[in-house]
Write an enzyme that holds these catalytic residues in place. Structure first.
Site: not given
Ligand code: B4P
Length: 190
Positions: A14, A89, A128, A134, A146
């Site tokens: 995402k 979410r 990552r 993180r 998660r």
């Molecule tokens: P991403 O998929 O980009 O991961 P993300 O956006 O960080 O999602 P995540 O759910 O972990 O984090 P968020 O900050 O929303 O990338 C993951 C990895 O994959 C990267 O290293 C990337 O390089 C790699 N990658 C991407 N595409 C690829 C491909 N095609 N091939 C290979 N590799 C690839 O949430 C973090 C925490 O915040 C949650 O657990 C929660 O505690 C809190 N939170 C956030 N939003 C919330 C909400 N709305 N409500 C409640 N809590 C919330």
């Protein structure tokens, strides 16, 4: 306005894809994960409370993230549209987002869900975690929690947007460019 919910489990891509979408479609990127990490970095009381939950892979309370999104929508009234990354979410967050947009005579244009198998998600996040700093990416148990939280509380939103005729699912496996190509097609249909 073009308002896209980019959806998927942790590690689905995402955050990665949002950067490409912002460049191409000139939308404002709203990531609740990034907003919470900024609060943590700034050492605010909200950040300190959120860190404890995030480090365990739990969700931060709905009212906290809804309040953050409300502030950002108000601060960007002239935007061409928004890409919502990691929000909503829960069903409560999705309803609140509909209400916030409606009060501005606006709505969600479409929800795009990235589908990636669990084994690939775990391997991406652990990779990552090696240099992201993180805590939630460094421990396989936290990552599995998660994924459980996603399946228990978040995946239900596919039905929520499906009922509104706004749900599109795409394959999140492949290169970043390949996945972005599929997202572009989906946005054109939204
Ligand atoms: P991403 O998929 O980009 O991961 P993300 O956006 O960080 O999602 P995540 O759910 O972990 O984090 P968020 O900050 O929303 O990338 C993951 C990895 O994959 C990267 O290293 C990337 O390089 C790699 N990658 C991407 N595409 C690829 C491909 N095609 N091939 C290979 N590799 C690839 O949430 C973090 C925490 O915040 C949650 O657990 C929660 O505690 C809190 N939170 C956030 N939003 C919330 C909400 N709305 N409500 C409640 N809590 C919330």
């Amino acid at each position: 306005m073009l308002n896209i919910v980019l959806f998927g489990p942790p590690g689905a891509g995402k955050g990665t894809q949002s950067q490409h979408i912002v460049e191409k479609f000139k939308l404002i990127h709203l990531s609740t994960g990034d907003l919470l990490r900024s609060e943590i970095a700034a050492g605010t009381p909200l950040g300190q409370e959120a860190k404890l939950l995030m480090d365990d892979g739990k969700l931060v309370p709905d009212e906290v993230v809804i309040g953050m999104i409300d502030n950002k929508l108000k601060a960007n009234k002239d935007a061409k549209g928004f890409i919502f990354d990691g929000f909503p979410r829960t069903t409560e967050q999705a309803k609140a987002l509909d209400d916030l947009l409606k009060s501005n005579d606006d709505s969600i244009s479409g929800m795009i869900a990235l589908e990636v198998p669990d084994e690939e998600l775990i391997s991406r996040l652990l990779e990552r975690g090696k240099d992201s700093g993180r805590a939630d990416d460094q421990n396989e148990e936290v990552i599995k929690n998660r994924l459980k939280v996603y399946n228990d509380q978040t995946a239900v939103l596919k039905d929520y947007y499906s009922k509104q005729g706004k749900f599109q699912e795409i394959n999140g496996l492949g290169t970043i460019e390949e996945v972005f190509g599929r997202i572009e097609n989906a946005i054109e249909k939204a």
